[in-house]
Every structure is written in C-alpha cells, then in structure tokens.
Design a protein around this motif. Structure first.
Motif, PDB file in Angstrom:
ATOM      1  N   ASP A 180      -6.753   7.831   0.882  1.00 40.44           N
ATOM      2  CA  ASP A 180      -5.581   7.907   0.019  1.00 40.44           C
ATOM      3  C   ASP A 180      -4.736   9.147   0.310  1.00 40.44           C
ATOM      4  OD1 ASP A 180      -6.776   5.696  -1.028  1.00 40.44           O
ATOM      5  OD2 ASP A 180      -7.494   6.675  -2.848  1.00 40.44           O
ATOM      6  N   PHE A 181      -5.404  10.252   0.564  1.00 40.73           N
ATOM      7  CA  PHE A 181      -4.695  11.522   0.788  1.00 40.73           C
ATOM      8  C   PHE A 181      -4.675  11.882   2.261  1.00 40.73           C
ATOM      9  CE2 PHE A 181      -3.905  13.286  -3.496  1.00 40.73           C
ATOM     10  CZ  PHE A 181      -4.476  12.267  -4.232  1.00 40.73           C
ATOM     11  N   TYR A 223       1.881  13.270  -8.117  1.00 36.82           N
ATOM     12  CA  TYR A 223       1.536  13.859  -6.827  1.00 36.82           C
ATOM     13  C   TYR A 223       0.771  12.846  -5.972  1.00 36.82           C
ATOM     14  CZ  TYR A 223      -0.199  17.229  -3.422  1.00 36.82           C
ATOM     15  OH  TYR A 223      -0.486  17.894  -2.263  1.00 36.82           O
ATOM     16  N   ALA A 224      -0.151  12.156  -6.586  1.00 41.33           N
ATOM     17  CA  ALA A 224      -0.953  11.179  -5.848  1.00 41.33           C
ATOM     18  C   ALA A 224      -0.087  10.087  -5.245  1.00 41.33           C
ATOM     19  CB  ALA A 224      -2.016  10.569  -6.763  1.00 41.33           C
ATOM     20  N   THR A 225       0.820   9.530  -6.030  1.00 42.01           N
ATOM     21  CA  THR A 225       1.674   8.464  -5.490  1.00 42.01           C
ATOM     22  C   THR A 225       2.528   8.984  -4.340  1.00 42.01           C
ATOM     23  OG1 THR A 225       3.421   8.888  -7.100  1.00 42.01           O
ATOM     24  CG2 THR A 225       1.801   7.214  -7.679  1.00 42.01           C
ATOM     25  N   VAL A 230      -2.470  11.894   4.573  1.00 43.62           N
ATOM     26  CA  VAL A 230      -1.404  12.791   5.045  1.00 43.62           C
ATOM     27  C   VAL A 230      -1.732  14.236   4.744  1.00 43.62           C
ATOM     28  CG1 VAL A 230       1.094  12.844   5.269  1.00 43.62           C
ATOM     29  CG2 VAL A 230       0.033  11.053   3.922  1.00 43.62           C
ATOM     30  N   GLN A 231      -2.250  14.467   3.551  1.00 46.48           N
ATOM     31  CA  GLN A 231      -2.568  15.833   3.158  1.00 46.48           C
ATOM     32  C   GLN A 231      -3.721  16.381   3.985  1.00 46.48           C
ATOM     33  OE1 GLN A 231      -2.527  17.430  -1.146  1.00 46.48           O
ATOM     34  NE2 GLN A 231      -4.680  17.017  -0.751  1.00 46.48           N
ATOM     35  N   ILE A 233      -3.624   3.691 -10.312  1.00 42.55           N
ATOM     36  CA  ILE A 233      -2.774   4.767 -10.830  1.00 42.55           C
ATOM     37  C   ILE A 233      -1.703   4.205 -11.756  1.00 42.55           C
ATOM     38  CG2 ILE A 233      -0.992   6.426 -10.157  1.00 42.55           C
ATOM     39  CD1 ILE A 233      -2.662   7.085  -7.706  1.00 42.55           C
ATOM     40  N   ALA A 259       0.833  -1.204   0.000  1.00 37.70           N
ATOM     41  CA  ALA A 259       0.000   0.000   0.000  1.00 37.70           C
ATOM     42  C   ALA A 259       0.866   1.253   0.000  1.00 37.70           C
ATOM     43  CB  ALA A 259      -0.924   0.005   1.211  1.00 37.70           C
ATOM     44  N   GLN A 260       2.045   1.138   0.590  1.00 39.88           N
ATOM     45  CA  GLN A 260       2.891   2.318   0.664  1.00 39.88           C
ATOM     46  C   GLN A 260       3.799   2.489  -0.555  1.00 39.88           C
ATOM     47  OE1 GLN A 260       5.391   2.614   4.178  1.00 39.88           O
ATOM     48  NE2 GLN A 260       5.298   4.827   4.072  1.00 39.88           N
ATOM     49  N   PHE A 261       4.308   1.368  -1.056  1.00 42.17           N
ATOM     50  CA  PHE A 261       5.327   1.489  -2.103  1.00 42.17           C
ATOM     51  C   PHE A 261       4.903   0.960  -3.465  1.00 42.17           C
ATOM     52  CE2 PHE A 261       7.642   1.179   1.974  1.00 42.17           C
ATOM     53  CZ  PHE A 261       8.240   2.422   1.954  1.00 42.17           C
ATOM     54  N   ARG A 317      -5.488   2.473  -0.259  1.00 41.19           N
ATOM     55  CA  ARG A 317      -4.244   2.936  -0.885  1.00 41.19           C
ATOM     56  C   ARG A 317      -3.648   1.889  -1.811  1.00 41.19           C
ATOM     57  NH1 ARG A 317      -2.096   4.492   4.583  1.00 41.19           N
ATOM     58  NH2 ARG A 317      -3.740   5.963   5.133  1.00 41.19           N
ATOM     59  N   ILE A 342       1.782  11.390  -2.237  1.00 41.42           N
ATOM     60  CA  ILE A 342       0.936  11.577  -1.061  1.00 41.42           C
ATOM     61  C   ILE A 342       0.541  10.229  -0.460  1.00 41.42           C
ATOM     62  CG2 ILE A 342      -1.252  12.490  -0.201  1.00 41.42           C
ATOM     63  CD1 ILE A 342       0.651  14.666  -0.893  1.00 41.42           C
ATOM     64  N   ILE A 343       0.155   9.309  -1.319  1.00 36.96           N
ATOM     65  CA  ILE A 343      -0.252   7.990  -0.829  1.00 36.96           C
ATOM     66  C   ILE A 343       0.880   7.322  -0.067  1.00 36.96           C
ATOM     67  CG2 ILE A 343      -0.799   5.636  -1.594  1.00 36.96           C
ATOM     68  CD1 ILE A 343      -2.491   6.848  -3.794  1.00 36.96           C
ATOM     69  N   GLN A 344       2.090   7.559  -0.524  1.00 38.70           N
ATOM     70  CA  GLN A 344       3.242   6.940   0.136  1.00 38.70           C
ATOM     71  C   GLN A 344       3.659   7.693   1.390  1.00 38.70           C
ATOM     72  OE1 GLN A 344       6.286   6.300  -2.819  1.00 38.70           O
ATOM     73  NE2 GLN A 344       4.938   5.082  -4.115  1.00 38.70           N
ATOM     74  N   GLY A 345       2.822   8.642   1.801  1.00 39.70           N
ATOM     75  CA  GLY A 345       3.089   9.332   3.048  1.00 39.70           C
ATOM     76  C   GLY A 345       3.803  10.661   2.881  1.00 39.70           C
ATOM     77  N   ALA A 346       3.975  11.083   1.631  1.00 41.66           N
ATOM     78  CA  ALA A 346       4.591  12.384   1.328  1.00 41.66           C
ATOM     79  C   ALA A 346       5.926  12.590   2.041  1.00 41.66           C
ATOM     80  CB  ALA A 346       3.627  13.512   1.671  1.00 41.66           C
ATOM     81  N   THR A 378      -2.940   2.700  -5.698  1.00 36.34           N
ATOM     82  CA  THR A 378      -1.654   2.572  -6.397  1.00 36.34           C
ATOM     83  C   THR A 378      -1.787   1.648  -7.601  1.00 36.34           C
ATOM     84  OG1 THR A 378      -0.933   0.781  -4.955  1.00 36.34           O
ATOM     85  CG2 THR A 378      -0.277   3.004  -4.331  1.00 36.34           C
TER      86      THR A 378
END
Lengths: 200, 200
Positions: A168-169, B108-110, A171-172, A113, A25-27, A106, B112-116, A110
């Motif tokens: 998904d966003f 940008y999405a990737t 953090v933002q 995307i 989910a992260q990478f 997420r 952010i999803i990865q934790g920015a 990914t």
DNA sequence: CGTTAGTTTGACCAGTTGGTCAAATTATTA
DNA sequence: TAATAATTTGACCAACTGGTCAAACTAACG
C-alpha cells in the motif's frame, strides 16, 4: 452460473477486470471512470458495459475475487502443525502477496479506508468468523505452552499491517529505500519479529 | 504571507479545511467533489472558491499541514535520551495520533496509495532525510550496545504500519473487535513488541 | 454458404463536475 | 452614517460522467 463462456468472453472479462483493478486500485471507486477502464483495457466504453452491467459490477467482481484470495490462506493454517512455523508461513504468504499483487492490496485498502461500504457484511461475517477461529487456535497453542501468551487479535493486526504496508505504501517505502527490492529484508525482519513475539 | 486574516477568513478557512479533510479522507482527491465539501462546511460552492483558488488548493493545504505534523515527532526524538524509551515514546505518540486524528491518517494513506502524485518530492526530500537521520541514530545506539542490532528501516516501517493500521483500517478492526475502544490493548501490544525487538 | 448468435461501436442523453462572474449583501472604518 | 472593502450567492458554462440503443459488424455452425 457461468456454464458456457466463449473464448472472446473469457478474454474480455479478464481484460476488463485487469484494467479495472489497475484503475480502481489507484483512484478508488468514485475516483475511477469507465473511460479510464476502457482506455486501459483497449475496449470501447459501450463494449465494457456489454460484459459488465455497470461500473459497480466490475468493482464488485474484483472485490469478491479478492476476498476469497484473502481469506483462504487464513483457513489453510494447520492446527496440527508447528505453531510458530504455521504463523510464519501465513505471514510470509501474506508478504509474498503484497509483492506479487500490490494492486489487489491497494484496491482492498482503498475500499476499507472509505468505510468498506460494499463489503462491511463480509467483514462482520466471514472475515470476523475466520479471525475468531484463528484467535481460538492461537489461544489454544498458548494454553498448551507451544507459544508465548499473546493478544491474538493484535498479533493478527500486526501481521496484516506490516505485510500490506509494503504494497500500500510502496511509493513511500521506495522513496526511503530506493528502487531496489526490499522484500527480502522485510521478510527477515518479519520473521525475526514473529519469532521473538511467539517464543518464550 | 498571512499577515492579516480577518475573523471571518479564519473561521471559513478552517471550516473549509475541516470539511475537506472529512471528504478527501473518505473518497480521495478525485472521488471528492466541491459540492460535498460545500455541504459539509455549510458554505456555498462559489464561497469556497472565494477562499481557496481550487479544489486542489484545499487538498494541498491539508497535505502540507499534515506533513509537518507527521515529521515533527520524528525530529523530537532525543538522541541523548534512553533509546528504548525514546522509540517507545515516538511509537505511542504515533498511535495516539491515529486515535485522535484518524481522518488525517486516512487522507495521507489515500494520497500515498494513489502514488503520492503531489508529495513525492517531500517523500524523497524531507521525509527521506528525517528517516535517514533516525536510522543513523538507531544504528549508533546499536553500536553503543544500548539496543539490539536491528534493521532500522524496517523497524520504522513496522511502527508506521502498526500504528496507522488502527486509523486506516478502523472499519475492519471494529468489525473484528467490536465497537469498544481497542487502543489500550494496541498500545500494550506495541510496547511489548518494541521492547522485545529492541532489548537483547 | 447462409443463417443465426454473439460482438462492437458511433451517436446520444441526462446528470454531475470544477469553476466563473456580475450583482447583491454584509462588515469595517473614516 | 456614508463610503469602502470584504463576503456571499444565483445563474451560468463547458467538460465530463455513467449509461443507452439501434445499427453495423464478426464469428460459429449446420
């Protein structure tokens, strides 16, 4: 298929999937390594490959599970129920999944995307079909005067976009709103929006 | 800083960034390789590292560019303009960027999803500040009775979510709607939604 | 308890990774 | 045109990648 799964198998399969979910989910698929999944799950790398044929097999097991969980609530929409409430129920369910299972969201994001290389057939198959049925239902409701006439496709997209955004966003959203829970406000906004869009 | 950039430097810098955008947007930072960027740009790997110090430097150059392009339209919202039209203008601008620059949106999405990990400070800094100002303006408009009282944060999130959805989830949208251009309908839906949310 | 089936691992492998560097090539300019 | 500066590259490297395998270990069961 999985007739007899020993206690150990059950434990390790789920430990690997949990670790894989976290890492993938992260990478994303290519950015994740078996070593990461091994470290996260507490198992050795060869041991992981004893339970799953390959890195890809873990990823695909996760995606498969995800897709069924994703599609079911759409199928659960009741054509006989109150249209606005049914759509609202679905949207709230989707939002709750974003709160409870943000990593699943997420992981899916990914994959999409990146062009959905492994699930494009599901998108044009099962997903499309399920959405097609839902749009027919929405149009039917509109024809019956139960909801306002509305583009059903973009209605669905807007529900998906808004609910998944909070996972998904994350953090933002947190960078802007702070760390306190914002899902209550989000739900209220979503409900307000949908009611305004659906009622005349 | 970049006083004198030769013809060749200008060409290659932009070729590398274009290639990097394509690759990073699809696979994320860790999933992308210099070899991919080299192949995509038509330059050799050492040649790329002659122009950028590292893989990370390319990625960060792209993100930096992106963030300024992202924030500017928010700053361009005119407090003296008509509230509904200003917000609509911004939303449409955002949607147009999704159509014209989907890769930027995906990059940008990737991130952010990865934790920015590389731009968290921008999120809690510049972005937060710009959004804060916008929410103040929206509240001001609401107080003046020019728009309906509304949660400004989730209004902004909904605009972001819906517009970026068409870029980030392009494959899914196309799997459902087919290949024909759907941005016209999306814009109409978005405008309808915002007018209903903002007018009393 | 002994046997068998299931589980775990260290050592290993071939291919890929980001990055280096000296040497070769090309562009610029005096 | 000659010298200098900028550009390009092939060969190379150490670290990491997904995956293999035989051997060791552990659980289950009659």
């Amino acid at each position: 298929m999985k007739k007899t799964e020993t206690r150990i198998q059950k434990k390790n399969h789920s430990a690997i999937k949990a670790a894989g979910l976290k890492v993938f989910a992260q990478f994303g698929f290519r950015g994740s390594t078996l070593d990461q999944i091994a470290a996260e799950s507490g198992l050795s790398k060869p041991n992981i490959l004893y339970y799953f044929a390959s890195k890809e097999a873990i990823y695909e097991a996760l995606l498969a599970q995800l897709l069924t969980d994703w599609l079911q609530p759409v199928r659960d929409i009741d054509p006989a129920g109150d249209p606005v409430e049914e759509i609202l129920k679905y949207a709230k369910h989707k939002l709750k999944m974003s709160r409870l299972y943000p990593r699943e969201s997420r992981l899916y994001a990914t994959e999409i995307i990146q062009g959905a290389p492994r699930i494009k057939s599901v998108l044009t198959g099962e997903l499309r079909e399920v959405v097609e049925n839902l749009t027919l239902l929405i149009n039917h409701w509109a024809d019956a005067g139960l909801i306002r006439a509305i583009d059903p496709y973009h209605l669905i997209f807007s529900i998906w976009a808004m609910t998944q955004h909070y996972a998904d966003f994350d953090v933002q959203v947190k960078a802007i709103l702070g760390e306190r829970d914002h899902f209550e406000d989000a739900e209220q906004y979503l409900e307000d929006m949908l009611r305004r869009m659906l009622t005349v």
